[in-house]
Design a protein around this motif. Structure first.
Motif, PDB file in Angstrom:
ATOM      1  N   THR A 114     -36.551  23.978 -21.037  1.00 48.92           N
ATOM      2  CA  THR A 114     -37.312  24.008 -19.783  1.00 48.92           C
ATOM      3  C   THR A 114     -37.325  22.612 -19.173  1.00 48.92           C
ATOM      4  OG1 THR A 114     -39.432  23.454 -20.810  1.00 48.92           O
ATOM      5  CG2 THR A 114     -38.807  25.785 -20.780  1.00 48.92           C
ATOM      6  N   VAL A 115     -37.729  22.525 -17.917  1.00 50.52           N
ATOM      7  CA  VAL A 115     -37.808  21.204 -17.281  1.00 50.52           C
ATOM      8  C   VAL A 115     -38.855  20.340 -17.979  1.00 50.52           C
ATOM      9  CG1 VAL A 115     -39.496  21.902 -15.514  1.00 50.52           C
ATOM     10  CG2 VAL A 115     -37.951  19.983 -15.070  1.00 50.52           C
ATOM     11  N   LEU A 116     -39.941  20.941 -18.498  1.00 48.92           N
ATOM     12  CA  LEU A 116     -40.933  20.177 -19.257  1.00 48.92           C
ATOM     13  C   LEU A 116     -40.320  19.650 -20.550  1.00 48.92           C
ATOM     14  CD1 LEU A 116     -43.801  19.104 -19.689  1.00 48.92           C
ATOM     15  CD2 LEU A 116     -44.396  21.315 -20.727  1.00 48.92           C
ATOM     16  N   ASP A 117     -39.537  20.488 -21.240  1.00 56.23           N
ATOM     17  CA  ASP A 117     -38.844  20.024 -22.445  1.00 56.23           C
ATOM     18  C   ASP A 117     -37.989  18.806 -22.121  1.00 56.23           C
ATOM     19  OD1 ASP A 117     -39.836  22.186 -23.933  1.00 56.23           O
ATOM     20  OD2 ASP A 117     -38.064  23.422 -23.556  1.00 56.23           O
ATOM     21  N   ARG A 118     -37.202  18.912 -21.072  1.00 53.58           N
ATOM     22  CA  ARG A 118     -36.284  17.831 -20.713  1.00 53.58           C
ATOM     23  C   ARG A 118     -37.031  16.560 -20.340  1.00 53.58           C
ATOM     24  NH1 ARG A 118     -32.679  22.101 -17.209  1.00 53.58           N
ATOM     25  NH2 ARG A 118     -31.604  23.031 -19.003  1.00 53.58           N
ATOM     26  N   PHE A 119     -38.133  16.721 -19.600  1.00 56.37           N
ATOM     27  CA  PHE A 119     -38.925  15.551 -19.222  1.00 56.37           C
ATOM     28  C   PHE A 119     -39.521  14.879 -20.448  1.00 56.37           C
ATOM     29  CE2 PHE A 119     -43.214  13.906 -18.091  1.00 56.37           C
ATOM     30  CZ  PHE A 119     -42.796  12.815 -17.354  1.00 56.37           C
ATOM     31  N   GLU A 120     -40.062  15.657 -21.371  1.00 58.12           N
ATOM     32  CA  GLU A 120     -40.708  15.058 -22.537  1.00 58.12           C
ATOM     33  C   GLU A 120     -39.684  14.423 -23.482  1.00 58.12           C
ATOM     34  OE1 GLU A 120     -43.527  17.785 -24.286  1.00 58.12           O
ATOM     35  OE2 GLU A 120     -44.944  17.424 -22.655  1.00 58.12           O
ATOM     36  N   ILE A 121     -38.492  14.980 -23.557  1.00 56.65           N
ATOM     37  CA  ILE A 121     -37.432  14.343 -24.346  1.00 56.65           C
ATOM     38  C   ILE A 121     -37.051  13.009 -23.707  1.00 56.65           C
ATOM     39  CG2 ILE A 121     -35.012  14.505 -25.056  1.00 56.65           C
ATOM     40  CD1 ILE A 121     -35.479  17.579 -25.270  1.00 56.65           C
ATOM     41  N   LEU A 122     -36.859  13.022 -22.388  1.00 55.30           N
ATOM     42  CA  LEU A 122     -36.525  11.782 -21.683  1.00 55.30           C
ATOM     43  C   LEU A 122     -37.622  10.735 -21.838  1.00 55.30           C
ATOM     44  CD1 LEU A 122     -35.032  13.165 -18.343  1.00 55.30           C
ATOM     45  CD2 LEU A 122     -33.818  11.700 -19.969  1.00 55.30           C
ATOM     46  N   ALA A 168     -37.766  19.266  -9.921  1.00 54.65           N
ATOM     47  CA  ALA A 168     -37.143  19.715 -11.168  1.00 54.65           C
ATOM     48  C   ALA A 168     -35.675  19.331 -11.230  1.00 54.65           C
ATOM     49  CB  ALA A 168     -37.303  21.228 -11.300  1.00 54.65           C
ATOM     50  N   GLN A 169     -34.975  19.438 -10.097  1.00 55.08           N
ATOM     51  CA  GLN A 169     -33.552  19.108 -10.113  1.00 55.08           C
ATOM     52  C   GLN A 169     -33.310  17.630 -10.412  1.00 55.08           C
ATOM     53  OE1 GLN A 169     -35.150  20.561  -7.541  1.00 55.08           O
ATOM     54  NE2 GLN A 169     -34.453  19.775  -5.526  1.00 55.08           N
ATOM     55  N   ASP A 170     -34.279  16.767 -10.055  1.00 49.61           N
ATOM     56  CA  ASP A 170     -34.153  15.339 -10.352  1.00 49.61           C
ATOM     57  C   ASP A 170     -34.236  15.095 -11.860  1.00 49.61           C
ATOM     58  OD1 ASP A 170     -34.064  14.650  -7.590  1.00 49.61           O
ATOM     59  OD2 ASP A 170     -36.241  14.843  -7.510  1.00 49.61           O
ATOM     60  N   ILE A 171     -35.202  15.763 -12.509  1.00 43.98           N
ATOM     61  CA  ILE A 171     -35.353  15.627 -13.964  1.00 43.98           C
ATOM     62  C   ILE A 171     -34.135  16.213 -14.671  1.00 43.98           C
ATOM     63  CG2 ILE A 171     -36.712  16.335 -15.971  1.00 43.98           C
ATOM     64  CD1 ILE A 171     -38.063  14.199 -14.251  1.00 43.98           C
ATOM     65  N   ASN A 172     -33.690  17.382 -14.222  1.00 40.58           N
ATOM     66  CA  ASN A 172     -32.539  18.019 -14.862  1.00 40.58           C
ATOM     67  C   ASN A 172     -31.290  17.147 -14.760  1.00 40.58           C
ATOM     68  OD1 ASN A 172     -34.128  20.239 -15.494  1.00 40.58           O
ATOM     69  ND2 ASN A 172     -33.531  21.379 -13.664  1.00 40.58           N
ATOM     70  N   ALA A 173     -31.065  16.570 -13.576  1.00 42.92           N
ATOM     71  CA  ALA A 173     -29.881  15.732 -13.379  1.00 42.92           C
ATOM     72  C   ALA A 173     -29.934  14.493 -14.273  1.00 42.92           C
ATOM     73  CB  ALA A 173     -29.764  15.324 -11.906  1.00 42.92           C
ATOM     74  N   LEU A 174     -31.112  13.861 -14.354  1.00 41.73           N
ATOM     75  CA  LEU A 174     -31.253  12.672 -15.199  1.00 41.73           C
ATOM     76  C   LEU A 174     -31.063  13.032 -16.671  1.00 41.73           C
ATOM     77  CD1 LEU A 174     -31.947   9.631 -15.312  1.00 41.73           C
ATOM     78  CD2 LEU A 174     -34.342  10.302 -15.620  1.00 41.73           C
ATOM     79  N   PHE A 175     -31.586  14.168 -17.060  1.00 44.85           N
ATOM     80  CA  PHE A 175     -31.468  14.601 -18.457  1.00 44.85           C
ATOM     81  C   PHE A 175     -30.006  14.745 -18.865  1.00 44.85           C
ATOM     82  CE2 PHE A 175     -31.011  17.925 -21.647  1.00 44.85           C
ATOM     83  CZ  PHE A 175     -31.849  17.475 -22.644  1.00 44.85           C
ATOM     84  N   PHE A 176     -29.234  15.454 -18.067  1.00 45.43           N
ATOM     85  CA  PHE A 176     -27.839  15.677 -18.439  1.00 45.43           C
ATOM     86  C   PHE A 176     -26.986  14.424 -18.244  1.00 45.43           C
ATOM     87  CE2 PHE A 176     -29.170  20.137 -17.748  1.00 45.43           C
ATOM     88  CZ  PHE A 176     -28.783  20.641 -18.991  1.00 45.43           C
ATOM     89  N   ARG A 177     -27.498  13.483 -17.463  1.00 42.45           N
ATOM     90  CA  ARG A 177     -26.774  12.241 -17.249  1.00 42.45           C
ATOM     91  C   ARG A 177     -27.054  11.209 -18.340  1.00 42.45           C
ATOM     92  NH1 ARG A 177     -28.555  11.347 -12.341  1.00 42.45           N
ATOM     93  NH2 ARG A 177     -29.958   9.593 -12.717  1.00 42.45           N
TER      94      ARG A 177
END
Length: 283
Positions: free
Chosen positions: A103-111, A148-157
């Protein structure tokens, strides 16, 4: 180990795990020390720790850093000692092994976990600025929107594959924030910032979260929550900040001031946290 606490093959979902850990904490607090001399050093240390743990449980929902750290470390100990939790069991709870399904929350907390390791309490500011957020002026101040798309893009980058200890730390935080802390904004409270607030903007039904760092305001659109979640967070803050007389303390030891509003005084729930000069007790 309690006969109601088993190894990680019994960890079927997050709700089951949170319930088991809550039971283990309660069991530890109510179980009497080992038979023998109550003045025995081991018994005395255990009873002293129980006093500290009870106090931390009362205060951890209101942003007390030391209380939060104590509870998180105790949860981590339960995961390691009682559940003997393995990496594959953690992956069933937070899908580290399948980044596309996070989820976007998962990705944010990992980052944020990874940025905290690199930059300390400056991690949030570094992360938000790396999102390349859309900028506009609002009442003479810089306003940035993090979607959300900003967090997702940063996560995969930029995100790195967490190792076992990273996964354990992120899982520990998730259990704490959902059971005892301030939900999805709990990690933000630990960061260097001057303002953290959540509430419904005029004319909007969804709850939004804002942070202010160095005179820049970030609206965290990806962290929108339902009104019920915000009410739960506000009630936890209120419960944690009441003194023995029942009065709400206005200021924490690190000079953070907290304001909570809700029915019947106002129609909707909101909280506002202000930390003067970005002061934070722990770097």
């Amino acid at each position: 180990m309690s006969n109601q606490i088993r190894t990680n093959q019994d960890v079927m979902n997050m709700e089951m795990l949170k319930e088991g850990i809550s039971h283990r904490i309660h069991e530890f607090l109510v179980t009497k020390s080992e038979d023998g001399n109550p003045e025995d050093l081991k018994n005395k240390m255990t009873e002293d720790f129980k006093i500290m743990l009870r106090m931390a449980l009362r205060e951890c929902g209101g942003g007390n850093t030391q209380a939060k750290n104590l509870i998180r470390e105790f949860i981590r100990k339960i995961l390691l000692d009682d559940y003997q939790i393995r990496s594959d069991a953690i992956d069933n709870l937070i899908l580290f092994h399948d980044p596309a399904d996070l989820t976007v929350l998962d990705r944010f907390e990992i980052l944020l976990y990874q940025y905290r390791l690199k930059f300390g309490t400056d991690g949030l500011e570094k992360l938000l600025c790396r999102c390349n957020p859309r900028h506009h002026d609002h009442q003479g101040k810089e306003m940035f929107d993090i979607a959300a798309q900003d967090i997702n893009a940063l996560f995969f980058r930029e995100s790195e594959q967490p190792d076992y200890l990273d996964k354990l730390g992120i899982l520990t935080q998730r259990i704490f924030e959902e059971s005892l802390g301030c939900g999805c904004v709990d990690l933000l409270w630990d960061m260097r910032l001057s303002v953290l607030m959540a509430g419904a903007a005029p004319g909007e039904s969804k709850i939004s979260v804002w942070v202010e760092i160095e005179d820049r305001t970030f609206r965290l659109s990806f962290l929108q929550m339902e009104a019920e979640e915000l009410e739960k967070i506000c009630r936890r803050i209120i419960k944690s900040m009441k003194d023995e007389s029942g009065r709400l303390k206005k200021e924490l030891p690190d000079h953070t001031s907290v304001t909570v509003k809700g029915p019947p005084t106002t129609e909707d729930w909101m909280f506002f946290i202000h930390r003067p000069d970005n002061f934070l007790s722990e770097k």
